[in-house]
Design a protein around this motif. Structure first.
Motif, PDB file in Angstrom:
ATOM      1  N   GLN A   1      23.796  40.672  20.583  1.00  0.00           N
ATOM      2  CA  GLN A   1      24.753  41.700  20.191  1.00  0.00           C
ATOM      3  C   GLN A   1      26.144  41.071  20.193  1.00  0.00           C
ATOM      4  OE1 GLN A   1      24.021  45.519  19.833  1.00  0.00           O
ATOM      5  NE2 GLN A   1      22.470  44.186  19.001  1.00  0.00           N
ATOM      6  N   HIS A   2      26.990  41.507  19.271  1.00  0.00           N
ATOM      7  CA  HIS A   2      28.369  41.009  19.300  1.00  0.00           C
ATOM      8  C   HIS A   2      29.265  42.016  20.026  1.00  0.00           C
ATOM      9  CE1 HIS A   2      29.329  43.804  16.104  1.00  0.00           C
ATOM     10  NE2 HIS A   2      28.406  43.255  15.312  1.00  0.00           N
ATOM     11  N   ILE A   3      30.488  41.595  20.274  1.00  0.00           N
ATOM     12  CA  ILE A   3      31.352  42.470  21.088  1.00  0.00           C
ATOM     13  C   ILE A   3      31.671  43.771  20.362  1.00  0.00           C
ATOM     14  CG2 ILE A   3      32.281  40.614  22.533  1.00  0.00           C
ATOM     15  CD1 ILE A   3      34.842  40.712  20.819  1.00  0.00           C
TER      16      ILE A   3
ATOM     17  N   PHE B   1      28.699  50.775  22.483  1.00  0.00           N
ATOM     18  CA  PHE B   1      27.931  51.079  23.706  1.00  0.00           C
ATOM     19  C   PHE B   1      28.869  51.497  24.854  1.00  0.00           C
ATOM     20  CE2 PHE B   1      24.911  47.973  21.623  1.00  0.00           C
ATOM     21  CZ  PHE B   1      24.074  48.978  21.138  1.00  0.00           C
ATOM     22  N   MET B   2      30.080  50.952  24.867  1.00  0.00           N
ATOM     23  CA  MET B   2      31.018  51.345  25.935  1.00  0.00           C
ATOM     24  C   MET B   2      31.595  52.726  25.683  1.00  0.00           C
ATOM     25  SD  MET B   2      32.914  48.000  27.377  1.00  0.00           S
ATOM     26  CE  MET B   2      33.149  47.084  25.894  1.00  0.00           C
ATOM     27  N   PHE B   3      31.816  53.066  24.415  1.00  0.00           N
ATOM     28  CA  PHE B   3      32.273  54.431  24.112  1.00  0.00           C
ATOM     29  C   PHE B   3      31.209  55.424  24.601  1.00  0.00           C
ATOM     30  CE2 PHE B   3      30.497  56.894  20.411  1.00  0.00           C
ATOM     31  CZ  PHE B   3      30.971  58.148  20.802  1.00  0.00           C
ATOM     32  N   GLU B   4      29.940  55.096  24.346  1.00  0.00           N
ATOM     33  CA  GLU B   4      28.856  55.996  24.774  1.00  0.00           C
ATOM     34  C   GLU B   4      28.770  56.063  26.299  1.00  0.00           C
ATOM     35  OE1 GLU B   4      26.373  54.982  20.693  1.00  0.00           O
ATOM     36  OE2 GLU B   4      25.977  53.858  22.508  1.00  0.00           O
ATOM     37  N   ASP B   5      29.060  54.936  26.927  1.00  0.00           N
ATOM     38  CA  ASP B   5      29.055  54.897  28.394  1.00  0.00           C
ATOM     39  C   ASP B   5      30.177  55.776  28.951  1.00  0.00           C
ATOM     40  OD1 ASP B   5      28.102  53.669  30.906  1.00  0.00           O
ATOM     41  OD2 ASP B   5      30.109  52.789  30.965  1.00  0.00           O
ATOM     42  N   VAL B   6      31.333  55.709  28.318  1.00  0.00           N
ATOM     43  CA  VAL B   6      32.453  56.542  28.779  1.00  0.00           C
ATOM     44  C   VAL B   6      32.109  58.023  28.560  1.00  0.00           C
ATOM     45  CG1 VAL B   6      34.851  57.187  28.266  1.00  0.00           C
ATOM     46  CG2 VAL B   6      34.244  54.771  28.553  1.00  0.00           C
ATOM     47  N   LEU B   7      31.480  58.321  27.436  1.00  0.00           N
ATOM     48  CA  LEU B   7      31.064  59.715  27.192  1.00  0.00           C
ATOM     49  C   LEU B   7      30.148  60.207  28.316  1.00  0.00           C
ATOM     50  CD1 LEU B   7      30.590  62.279  25.436  1.00  0.00           C
ATOM     51  CD2 LEU B   7      28.791  61.007  24.245  1.00  0.00           C
ATOM     52  N   LYS B   8      29.195  59.353  28.691  1.00  0.00           N
ATOM     53  CA  LYS B   8      28.283  59.719  29.777  1.00  0.00           C
ATOM     54  C   LYS B   8      29.038  59.982  31.071  1.00  0.00           C
ATOM     55  CE  LYS B   8      24.490  57.234  31.003  1.00  0.00           C
ATOM     56  NZ  LYS B   8      23.580  56.067  30.946  1.00  0.00           N
TER      57      LYS B   8
ATOM     58  N   TYR C   1      16.134  38.787  23.046  1.00  0.00           N
ATOM     59  CA  TYR C   1      17.417  39.460  22.787  1.00  0.00           C
ATOM     60  C   TYR C   1      17.514  40.806  23.508  1.00  0.00           C
ATOM     61  CZ  TYR C   1      18.112  35.705  19.473  1.00  0.00           C
ATOM     62  OH  TYR C   1      18.256  34.465  18.916  1.00  0.00           O
ATOM     63  N   THR C   2      16.376  41.396  23.847  1.00  0.00           N
ATOM     64  CA  THR C   2      16.443  42.618  24.658  1.00  0.00           C
ATOM     65  C   THR C   2      16.955  42.249  26.046  1.00  0.00           C
ATOM     66  OG1 THR C   2      14.610  43.615  23.456  1.00  0.00           O
ATOM     67  CG2 THR C   2      15.108  44.560  25.596  1.00  0.00           C
TER      68      THR C   2
ATOM     69  N   LEU D   1      24.868  44.476  29.339  1.00  0.00           N
ATOM     70  CA  LEU D   1      25.198  45.827  29.803  1.00  0.00           C
ATOM     71  C   LEU D   1      25.685  45.772  31.250  1.00  0.00           C
ATOM     72  CD1 LEU D   1      22.365  48.242  28.526  1.00  0.00           C
ATOM     73  CD2 LEU D   1      24.511  47.625  27.411  1.00  0.00           C
ATOM     74  N   LYS D   2      24.996  44.944  32.036  1.00  0.00           N
ATOM     75  CA  LYS D   2      25.353  44.839  33.469  1.00  0.00           C
ATOM     76  C   LYS D   2      26.780  44.326  33.634  1.00  0.00           C
ATOM     77  CE  LYS D   2      21.646  45.856  35.975  1.00  0.00           C
ATOM     78  NZ  LYS D   2      21.390  46.888  34.955  1.00  0.00           N
ATOM     79  N   VAL D   3      27.100  43.217  32.943  1.00  0.00           N
ATOM     80  CA  VAL D   3      28.424  42.628  33.184  1.00  0.00           C
ATOM     81  C   VAL D   3      29.542  43.489  32.602  1.00  0.00           C
ATOM     82  CG1 VAL D   3      27.589  40.262  33.414  1.00  0.00           C
ATOM     83  CG2 VAL D   3      28.376  41.055  31.188  1.00  0.00           C
ATOM     84  N   LEU D   4      29.194  44.361  31.667  1.00  0.00           N
ATOM     85  CA  LEU D   4      30.221  45.264  31.122  1.00  0.00           C
ATOM     86  C   LEU D   4      30.262  46.594  31.878  1.00  0.00           C
ATOM     87  CD1 LEU D   4      29.667  44.550  27.325  1.00  0.00           C
ATOM     88  CD2 LEU D   4      31.736  44.036  28.626  1.00  0.00           C
ATOM     89  N   ASN D   5      29.478  46.674  32.957  1.00  0.00           N
ATOM     90  CA  ASN D   5      29.435  47.907  33.778  1.00  0.00           C
ATOM     91  C   ASN D   5      28.978  49.118  32.981  1.00  0.00           C
ATOM     92  OD1 ASN D   5      29.986  47.134  36.320  1.00  0.00           O
ATOM     93  ND2 ASN D   5      32.150  47.749  36.306  1.00  0.00           N
ATOM     94  N   ILE D   6      28.080  48.907  32.032  1.00  0.00           N
ATOM     95  CA  ILE D   6      27.541  50.026  31.251  1.00  0.00           C
ATOM     96  C   ILE D   6      26.329  50.558  32.015  1.00  0.00           C
ATOM     97  CG2 ILE D   6      26.398  50.645  29.072  1.00  0.00           C
ATOM     98  CD1 ILE D   6      28.155  48.495  27.711  1.00  0.00           C
TER      99      ILE D   6
END
Ligand code: AMP
Ligand code: ZN
Length: 472
Positions: free
Chosen positions: A40-42, A48-55, A106-107, A114-119
């Motif tokens: 995945q690229h940044i 994915f981070m926008f969705e994480d913030v929504l959560k 790639y999964t 996800l882990k290092v981005l705190n998602i």
């Protein structure tokens, strides 16, 4: 509720007050996951981070969230128009591994990012290839209800059967019809899309299954309709993805679900806007893209990228530049140090006024940039230290910057070095140049270099015979 949550729903194109469909139950959230034919690229992670913030904002509002995310490991073709190769089989050729191996590889890389981005982890992570049976059953119902037809290369969805096809994207279906191109092939309308594709005649694919229509593989869109329904039901609260999903993928998910069960799948449709690179969409298929690992290789903490994403509203595009990432890294660094300095302040409750203002911002369609400004106000203001700390840590439940756990790295400048640097800064301010130079030499002898900035200074460790390394 004094500050109700409002979200911009792309289906109705309005800012709507969010009410859960099942007030006593969990909020159902489906987010389209990665296609695992490459890293995945940044840009993907911005979504994915926008969705994480929504959560996190849903949780802030007291909702329990049941979050389902798929892994697309089959069926996503190189063209959204159902032509071209399966991205997985193409990725397999590129790497010399099997399609199954690259899906796994790639999964795993995705989950590590996800882990290092705190998602936060989804409640259910589901692979398309583990749900072929559900997809076949879904297509069979669509066919039974009269929305499918067969061509020589697959089973297609007949979009002309739905009056409201394309509503999400406000597609001008009639205009598309008028501009029909010759390469329509056996499709009846340009917007028709594959539900099931046949394996090439006489050939075999690495990923293929038997079905009532013949050996082959599912189209890309059907996996999300099938898995969303399996794990969240016929109609659930929120469906998300990147803005590129509006016109084709989500439009077709809605069409399929409507054909099977008569709902538009989700009550709210939210989309994250693109990360751009040099003002163009950052894309995997373009060949060159930045990964989380590319940032780490250049000495950045992945959370600096998270901070950068927090500075822009999810409904606007964001142009990535290294300068912007530098600024985000500096801000994050200051916020971390600011909170760390309060570590011995003791416990207290967060400041209720700031919490209320913060809630107003995040509940206004996730206005995180303005929420960040409130966090800075809290950090710079004169609240009692314990209240300040508690307030910032409370806000971090939404930001996800890991402020509570952060400690300075060991190569952080020791306090005597910091004292020298402060003394030199004071000497410069007083225009005592000789003293400032002397202190610079002392710093150098201690192995540190000082970089003057408009808003202060930054200390860098001197690496022997190399450029100085920043002390982040
Ligand atoms: P994919 O792996 O291509 O299926 O994409 C995964 C997610 O990233 C989807 O929600 C896409 O809409 C999203 N996405 C793709 N490119 C970008 C980009 N440049 N910026 C933000 N999100 C993106
Ligand atoms: Zn999807």
């Amino acid at each position: 509720m004094p500050n109700p949550l409002s979200l911009y729903d792309n289906f109705t194109r309005t800012l709507r007050h969010f009410e859960p469909l099942r007030p006593a139950g969990e909020v159902g959230l489906y987010t389209c996951g990665p296609t695992v034919y490459d890293y995945q690229h940044i840009g993907n992670y911005r979504t994915f981070m926008f969705e994480d913030v929504l959560k996190r904002v849903l949780a802030w509002n007291g909702y329990r969230v049941r979050h389902v995310m798929n892994i697309t490991d089959v069926g996503h073709l190189t063209s959204d128009a159902d032509t071209g190769e399966d991205k997985m089989e193409k990725g397999a050729r590129r790497t010399g591994k099997s399609a199954w191996e690259i899906a796994q590889l790639y999964t795993e890389a995705f989950l590590a990012d996800l882990k290092v981005l705190n998602i936060l982890d989804p409640t259910v992570l589901c692979r398309a290839t583990d749900h072929i049976r559900e997809q076949i059953a879904f297509i069979a119902d669509i066919e039974k209800n009269g929305y499918a037809y067969r061509t020589s290369d697959g089973i297609y969805f007949d979009t002309a059967k739905q009056d409201d096809y394309g509503h999400l994207a406000r597609l001008d279906v009639k205009g598309l019809e008028a501009g029909k191109r010759v390469d329509l092939g056996e499709k009846r309308s340009p917007t028709d899309f594959a539900l099931w594709k046949f394996s090439p005649p006489g050939g075999r694919r690495q990923m293929e299954w038997d079905s009532p229509w013949g050996r082959g593989f599912p189209g890309w869109h059907i996996e999300c309709s099938a898995m969303a329904q399996k794990y969240l039901g016929d109609y659930f609260d929120i469906h998300c993805g990147g803005e590129d999903h509006i016109a084709v993928h989500h439009t077709n998910e809605i069409a399929q679900t409507e054909a099977r069960v008569g709902t538009r799948l989700a009550n709210f449709w939210l989309h994250g806007y693109f990360l751009l690179s040099n003002d163009a969409k950052m894309a995997k298929s373009a060949g060159e893209f930045l990964r989380v690992a590319s940032l780490v290789d250049r000495g950045y903490d992945p959370l600096a990228y998270r901070y950068l994403c927090l500075t822009a509203h999810y409904r606007g595009q964001l142009n990535f530049t290294w300068d912007a990432l530098d600024a985000a890294a500096t801000a994050l660094d200051r916020m971390r140090h600011g909170v760390h300095a309060l570590r011995d302040a003791g416990t207290a409750l967060p400041d209720p006024n700031l919490v209320e203002r913060f809630t107003v911002e995040i509940n206004d369609d996730l206005n995180v940039p303005r929420a960040l400004a409130i966090a800075w106000e809290a950090l710079r203001g004169d609240l009692p230290p314990a209240v300040k700390r508690a307030t910032l840590l409370k806000f971090d439940e939404v930001f996800g910057l890991g402020l509570a756990a952060w400690v300075p790295k060991r190569d952080e400048a020791p306090s005597d070095v910091k004292a020298l640097a402060d003394a030199r800064a004071a000497a410069r301010k007083a225009k005592q140049w000789a003293e400032a130079d002397r202190l610079r030499s002392e710093l150098a002898a201690a192995g540190w270099e000082m970089e003057d900035r408009v808003d202060g200074y930054r200390l860098k460790k001197r690496a022997p015979d190399r450029d100085p390394v920043e002390s982040r």
